[in-house]
Write a protein that holds these residues in place. Sequence first.
Motif, PDB file in Angstrom:
ATOM      1  N   TYR A  89      53.215  67.651   1.550  1.00 13.14           N
ATOM      2  CA  TYR A  89      52.172  68.201   2.427  1.00 13.14           C
ATOM      3  C   TYR A  89      50.836  67.593   2.056  1.00 13.14           C
ATOM      4  O   TYR A  89      50.505  67.468   0.871  1.00 13.14           O
ATOM      5  CB  TYR A  89      52.094  69.723   2.272  1.00 13.14           C
ATOM      6  N   ARG A  90      50.061  67.214   3.090  1.00 12.10           N
ATOM      7  CA  ARG A  90      48.712  66.679   2.889  1.00 12.10           C
ATOM      8  C   ARG A  90      47.765  67.327   3.894  1.00 12.10           C
ATOM      9  O   ARG A  90      48.105  67.465   5.071  1.00 12.10           O
ATOM     10  CB  ARG A  90      48.681  65.170   3.079  1.00 12.10           C
ATOM     11  N   VAL A  91      46.592  67.699   3.422  1.00 15.34           N
ATOM     12  CA  VAL A  91      45.548  68.217   4.310  1.00 15.34           C
ATOM     13  C   VAL A  91      44.829  67.025   4.916  1.00 15.34           C
ATOM     14  O   VAL A  91      44.338  66.164   4.189  1.00 15.34           O
ATOM     15  CB  VAL A  91      44.560  69.115   3.544  1.00 15.34           C
ATOM     16  N   GLY A  94      40.090  70.036   7.680  1.00 17.96           N
ATOM     17  CA  GLY A  94      39.782  71.369   7.181  1.00 17.96           C
ATOM     18  C   GLY A  94      39.862  71.415   5.666  1.00 17.96           C
ATOM     19  O   GLY A  94      40.098  70.410   5.002  1.00 17.96           O
ATOM     20  N   ASP A  95      39.634  72.608   5.129  1.00 15.58           N
ATOM     21  CA  ASP A  95      39.669  72.817   3.679  1.00 15.58           C
ATOM     22  C   ASP A  95      40.682  73.905   3.356  1.00 15.58           C
ATOM     23  O   ASP A  95      40.502  75.058   3.761  1.00 15.58           O
ATOM     24  CB  ASP A  95      38.297  73.242   3.154  1.00 15.58           C
ATOM     25  N   ALA A  96      41.712  73.540   2.622  1.00 19.30           N
ATOM     26  CA  ALA A  96      42.727  74.513   2.217  1.00 19.30           C
ATOM     27  C   ALA A  96      42.209  75.329   1.038  1.00 19.30           C
ATOM     28  O   ALA A  96      41.569  74.780   0.140  1.00 19.30           O
ATOM     29  CB  ALA A  96      44.017  73.797   1.827  1.00 19.30           C
ATOM     30  N   TYR A 133      40.910  76.942   9.370  1.00 20.45           N
ATOM     31  CA  TYR A 133      41.499  76.014  10.325  1.00 20.45           C
ATOM     32  C   TYR A 133      41.937  74.781   9.547  1.00 20.45           C
ATOM     33  O   TYR A 133      41.123  74.111   8.919  1.00 20.45           O
ATOM     34  CB  TYR A 133      40.479  75.623  11.403  1.00 20.45           C
ATOM     35  N   LEU A 134      43.235  74.503   9.569  1.00 17.92           N
ATOM     36  CA  LEU A 134      43.770  73.373   8.822  1.00 17.92           C
ATOM     37  C   LEU A 134      44.636  72.489   9.690  1.00 17.92           C
ATOM     38  O   LEU A 134      45.397  72.981  10.525  1.00 17.92           O
ATOM     39  CB  LEU A 134      44.658  73.858   7.667  1.00 17.92           C
ATOM     40  N   GLN A 135      44.500  71.207   9.482  1.00 17.24           N
ATOM     41  CA  GLN A 135      45.439  70.241  10.039  1.00 17.24           C
ATOM     42  C   GLN A 135      46.172  69.640   8.859  1.00 17.24           C
ATOM     43  O   GLN A 135      45.543  69.123   7.922  1.00 17.24           O
ATOM     44  CB  GLN A 135      44.723  69.162  10.838  1.00 17.24           C
ATOM     45  N   LEU A 136      47.499  69.736   8.897  1.00 15.17           N
ATOM     46  CA  LEU A 136      48.335  69.258   7.810  1.00 15.17           C
ATOM     47  C   LEU A 136      49.264  68.166   8.302  1.00 15.17           C
ATOM     48  O   LEU A 136      49.616  68.131   9.483  1.00 15.17           O
ATOM     49  CB  LEU A 136      49.196  70.399   7.252  1.00 15.17           C
ATOM     50  N   GLU A 137      49.651  67.297   7.394  1.00 13.25           N
ATOM     51  CA  GLU A 137      50.740  66.371   7.647  1.00 13.25           C
ATOM     52  C   GLU A 137      51.861  66.751   6.692  1.00 13.25           C
ATOM     53  O   GLU A 137      51.616  67.060   5.525  1.00 13.25           O
ATOM     54  CB  GLU A 137      50.329  64.925   7.380  1.00 13.25           C
ATOM     55  N   THR A 154      49.096  72.269  12.810  1.00 10.35           N
ATOM     56  CA  THR A 154      47.794  72.931  12.820  1.00 10.35           C
ATOM     57  C   THR A 154      48.013  74.423  12.609  1.00 10.35           C
ATOM     58  O   THR A 154      48.833  75.041  13.276  1.00 10.35           O
ATOM     59  CB  THR A 154      47.080  72.716  14.168  1.00 10.35           C
ATOM     60  N   VAL A 155      47.305  74.969  11.642  1.00  7.47           N
ATOM     61  CA  VAL A 155      47.370  76.414  11.374  1.00  7.47           C
ATOM     62  C   VAL A 155      45.943  76.942  11.341  1.00  7.47           C
ATOM     63  O   VAL A 155      45.013  76.255  10.916  1.00  7.47           O
ATOM     64  CB  VAL A 155      48.096  76.738  10.054  1.00  7.47           C
TER      65      VAL A 155
END
Length: 160
Positions: A89-91, A94-96, A133-137, A154-155
């Motif tokens: 998982y990579r952000v 956004g900021d996790a 708000y996060l976008q992850l790969e 996207t979460v």
Amino acid sequence: MKLAYLMLLCAMSAQAAAACMFTSNVTPFAADTSSLVDNAGIPAPEVEASSLTRGIGGGATCDSLGFMSIQLKWPRGSDYDLDEIGFEYRVVGGDAPAGMLPEAVVVAPVSGRRVEHQFTWQDVPAGEQKPLYLQLEVGAVTRDRQRGAPARVTVHAPGS
């Protein structure tokens, strides 16, 4: 003196019972992933669902935890079975929150071509929460150090 020991034992048991026992279902992938080579021939997982729930900061022991679930489906036709790979998982937007995502490649129990990754983290108190708000790969990683194409997830969750 016996009464003092008995009180001490009771207090220790109460503290142990008060600790939150919920943990994530992900574990580290049992392979050396220190140097990975991108391989476009390894497909991206299909994201079936995602959810994010913020901690509520109540009086119960697990109320301060945030929960995120990512449900993935492994595409047919891959050279790898789902139980032979891990996921990274990579952000990317956004900021996790600290501790939300693992830094290592992970695995979770597999059900056919599906897997669900459950993540927990210590959330800030409800009154201090800002929108998240996060976008992850998320991409597959093989035991022979190959990294597949990532899928985007996207979460988001409102603040309080």
